[in-house]
Write an enzyme that holds these catalytic residues in place. Structure first.
Site, PDB file in Angstrom:
ATOM      1  N   SER A  32       0.793  -1.238   0.000  1.00 37.76           N
ATOM      2  CA  SER A  32       0.000   0.000   0.000  1.00 37.76           C
ATOM      3  C   SER A  32       0.823   1.285   0.000  1.00 37.76           C
ATOM      4  O   SER A  32       0.249   2.373  -0.059  1.00 37.76           O
ATOM      5  CB  SER A  32      -0.964   0.013   1.183  1.00 37.76           C
ATOM      6  OG  SER A  32      -2.041  -0.854   0.909  1.00 37.76           O
ATOM      7  N   LYS A  35       0.000   3.714  -2.682  1.00 34.62           N
ATOM      8  CA  LYS A  35      -1.071   4.714  -2.603  1.00 34.62           C
ATOM      9  C   LYS A  35      -0.542   6.139  -2.453  1.00 34.62           C
ATOM     10  O   LYS A  35      -1.289   7.092  -2.665  1.00 34.62           O
ATOM     11  CB  LYS A  35      -2.038   4.353  -1.481  1.00 34.62           C
ATOM     12  CG  LYS A  35      -2.793   3.045  -1.753  1.00 34.62           C
ATOM     13  CD  LYS A  35      -3.818   2.745  -0.673  1.00 34.62           C
ATOM     14  CE  LYS A  35      -4.641   1.515  -1.016  1.00 34.62           C
ATOM     15  NZ  LYS A  35      -4.219   0.313  -0.302  1.00 34.62           N
ATOM     16  N   SER A  87      -6.415   3.235   3.830  1.00 38.90           N
ATOM     17  CA  SER A  87      -5.709   2.365   2.882  1.00 38.90           C
ATOM     18  C   SER A  87      -6.700   1.532   2.068  1.00 38.90           C
ATOM     19  O   SER A  87      -6.495   0.348   1.802  1.00 38.90           O
ATOM     20  CB  SER A  87      -4.720   1.437   3.608  1.00 38.90           C
ATOM     21  OG  SER A  87      -3.752   0.962   2.710  1.00 38.90           O
TER      22      SER A  87
END
Length: 206
Positions: A32, A35, A87
């Protein structure tokens, strides 16, 4: 020195002088931390007040997620916050599909952006960071991308947000930022955590 990560990097933000590190040019699946780049592109492409409607694919995207409902209207800024704070994989996918026309085309924008920042050892294949063969980054590239992101006041405000209230027509859901350092380490500006089985635990922050 007590750092168990296979790769790590500590740099001074302005000069980019390496204070400490290990194998920081080694390519890893980014989970993640992806992101950060998704959010950079989204903040640069959108005003924040756009209305975005997810497609049916969001139902099959694994957690973490905002449990978006296909066909329902959401505000862009809520999806951006959900991407960084909770997330949310479904929010990242939905932003990517909206901005790029498809997630695939969006990742081309991500890779172009990464290269413009100087992150040449990265390749992104989705907006969420969910594991896929051939998606990778390095500690060095992540540091470059994060330093770039910190120049945005919007980005800084989002990563400093401890709790995010997501209004989902029928109910409000309060999400807590996944970044524990925000709650226990005073000098924290913010960051992005990540975990997949392939990536193990990863983090980028300031």
């Amino acid at each position: 020195e007590g750092v168990t990560a296979s790769s790590f990097l500590l740099v001074e933000k302005e000069t980019f002088q390496v204070i400490s590190g290990r194998d920081y040019d080694h390519k890893h699946p980014p989970a993640s931390t992806t992101k950060v780049l998704t959010t950079i592109v989204a903040l640069e492409q959108l005003q924040g007040n756009e209305t975005i409607v997810p497609d049916k694919a969001v139902l099959n995207i694994p957690a973490s997620k905002l449990n978006l409902i296909p066909g329902k209207q959401y505000q862009a800024i809520d999806l951006i916050k959900g991407t960084m704070i909770e997330s949310a994989n479904d929010a990242a996918y939905t932003l990517g599909s909206y901005i790029g026309g498809s997630e695939e085309l969006f990742t081309e924008m991500m890779n172009e952006k990464a290269r413009s920042i100087g992150a040449y050892d990265s390749n992104f294949k989705n907006a969420s960071g969910l594991f896929v063969e051939g998606q990778y980054t390095t500690c060095w590239d992540l540091a470059l991308m994060f330093r770039y992101a910190l120049e945005s006041d919007n980005f800084r405000n989002i990563i400093a947000t401890r709790y995010f209230l997501f209004n989902d027509s029928k109910r409000s859901v309060r999400y807590k930022n996944h970044n524990r350092l925000l709650f226990c380490f005073e000098p924290t500006i913010g960051g992005k955590t990540g975990f997949t089985r392939a990536s193990k635990h990863c983090y980028v922050g300031a």
